[in-house]
Design a protein around this motif. Structure first.
Motif, PDB file in Angstrom:
ATOM      1  N   MET A 189      14.961  92.036 -41.543  1.00 35.21           N
ATOM      2  CA  MET A 189      15.789  91.734 -40.387  1.00 35.21           C
ATOM      3  C   MET A 189      14.888  91.481 -39.185  1.00 35.21           C
ATOM      4  O   MET A 189      13.903  92.207 -38.986  1.00 35.21           O
ATOM      5  N   VAL A 190      15.228  90.482 -38.385  1.00 27.65           N
ATOM      6  CA  VAL A 190      14.401  90.113 -37.237  1.00 27.65           C
ATOM      7  C   VAL A 190      15.216  90.181 -35.954  1.00 27.65           C
ATOM      8  O   VAL A 190      16.414  90.492 -35.979  1.00 27.65           O
ATOM      9  N   ALA A 191      14.565  89.895 -34.838  1.00 31.46           N
ATOM     10  CA  ALA A 191      15.230  89.935 -33.534  1.00 31.46           C
ATOM     11  C   ALA A 191      16.481  89.064 -33.536  1.00 31.46           C
ATOM     12  O   ALA A 191      16.462  87.926 -33.994  1.00 31.46           O
ATOM     13  N   GLY A 192      17.590  89.625 -33.023  1.00 28.60           N
ATOM     14  CA  GLY A 192      18.861  88.918 -32.991  1.00 28.60           C
ATOM     15  C   GLY A 192      19.791  89.311 -34.120  1.00 28.60           C
ATOM     16  O   GLY A 192      20.997  89.044 -34.057  1.00 28.60           O
ATOM     17  N   ASP A 193      19.242  89.971 -35.156  1.00 34.87           N
ATOM     18  CA  ASP A 193      20.056  90.418 -36.295  1.00 34.87           C
ATOM     19  C   ASP A 193      20.739  91.742 -35.986  1.00 34.87           C
ATOM     20  O   ASP A 193      20.274  92.528 -35.155  1.00 34.87           O
ATOM     21  N   PHE A 252      21.457  96.605 -33.347  1.00 37.40           N
ATOM     22  CA  PHE A 252      21.093  95.245 -32.943  1.00 37.40           C
ATOM     23  C   PHE A 252      19.591  95.233 -32.647  1.00 37.40           C
ATOM     24  O   PHE A 252      19.095  96.094 -31.898  1.00 37.40           O
ATOM     25  N   ILE A 253      18.869  94.287 -33.225  1.00 44.25           N
ATOM     26  CA  ILE A 253      17.424  94.219 -33.036  1.00 44.25           C
ATOM     27  C   ILE A 253      17.094  93.322 -31.847  1.00 44.25           C
ATOM     28  O   ILE A 253      17.378  92.125 -31.858  1.00 44.25           O
ATOM     29  N   GLU A 254      16.502  93.924 -30.836  1.00 41.93           N
ATOM     30  CA  GLU A 254      16.055  93.169 -29.663  1.00 41.93           C
ATOM     31  C   GLU A 254      14.636  92.630 -29.894  1.00 41.93           C
ATOM     32  O   GLU A 254      14.349  91.483 -29.580  1.00 41.93           O
ATOM     33  N   LYS A 255      13.770  93.490 -30.438  1.00 47.50           N
ATOM     34  CA  LYS A 255      12.393  93.084 -30.727  1.00 47.50           C
ATOM     35  C   LYS A 255      11.949  93.736 -32.039  1.00 47.50           C
ATOM     36  O   LYS A 255      12.409  94.813 -32.393  1.00 47.50           O
ATOM     37  N   GLY A 256      11.033  93.074 -32.719  1.00 46.40           N
ATOM     38  CA  GLY A 256      10.453  93.657 -33.915  1.00 46.40           C
ATOM     39  C   GLY A 256      11.125  93.195 -35.200  1.00 46.40           C
ATOM     40  O   GLY A 256      12.012  92.333 -35.196  1.00 46.40           O
TER      41      GLY A 256
END
Length: 216
Positions: A137-141, A122-126
């Motif tokens: 893929m971005v934050a939230g993905d 899970f991406i929190e930042k970056g």
């Protein structure tokens, strides 16, 4: 006579607590299980307090806050899964409560094609790039999810950091725990995979094995 009536009343509470405890073992999902466990603890605490069964009373006083906390976790999970930022995306930030926090520098690799499948991320930042596909893929993905829904033992693409990233890694065991506590979480993951397969905007190349399976 009054003492006999009191005994009959408290005995009924004890029987009710026993019935709810037995019912806990037949619960198929965590939400009804926790509700029954909390109700059982309250009844047993009352029963043991009136009859001065102190070992049972103190045990229930320990179990009650534990079950209340677990009940809150299940409700929080359900709210997170049910909440949608739009019609096609889900809030997977509940993974932060279960997963391992990892930090990656810009240009570093999260996993390479051919690596063993170990985590869902899970991406929190970056921002994360799936190199073979040119997908960002971005934050939230989430990404790497297909690893838990296929017999493949290796990654079918490489994931690298476009910029410094903070991600949370979830093992298969933790994913199964989340899905057991609330099956709708697993459904949200499956819907995400399906949406990616059907979304033409992602322009996934049909020739790639990765495109036939999702992000792994």
């Amino acid at each position: 006579m009054d003492q006999l009536a009191q005994m009959n009343w408290i005995e009924a509470v004890g029987w009710l607590a026993s019935i709810m405890t037995v019912a806990c073992y037949s619960a198929r999902t965590m939400l009804p299980l926790r509700i029954l466990a909390i109700s059982s603890s309250v009844c047993f605490a009352l029963y043991s307090f009136v009859l001065q069964l102190w070992p049972l009373f103190y045990m229930e006083m320990i179990l009650l806050p534990i079950n209340v906390y677990r009940f809150w976790q299940v409700l929080s999970l359900r709210v997170k899964v049910d909440h949608k930022t739009d019609k096609s995306s889900f809030d997977f930030s509940i993974i932060k409560a279960y997963g391992k926090k990892l930090n990656f520098a810009e240009g570093s690799t999260v996993f390479k094609k051919g690596d063993g499948t170990d985590y869902l991320y899970f991406i929190e930042k970056g921002r994360i790039s799936i190199d073979e596909l040119g997908v960002e893929m971005v934050a939230g993905d989430i990404f790497g999810e297909i690893a838990f829904f296929t017999d493949a033992a290796t990654r079918t693409a490489t994931a690298s950091c476009i910029e410094q990233a903070e991600v949370y890694a979830l093992t298969e065991k933790q994913l199964m725990r989340l899905q057991f506590e609330d099956p709708s979480f697993g459904m949200a993951v499956m819907r995400t995979i399906t949406r990616r397969l059907l979304d033409p905007a992602r322009k996934l190349p049909v020739r790639s094995e990765y495109s036939n399976q999702g992000v792994s």
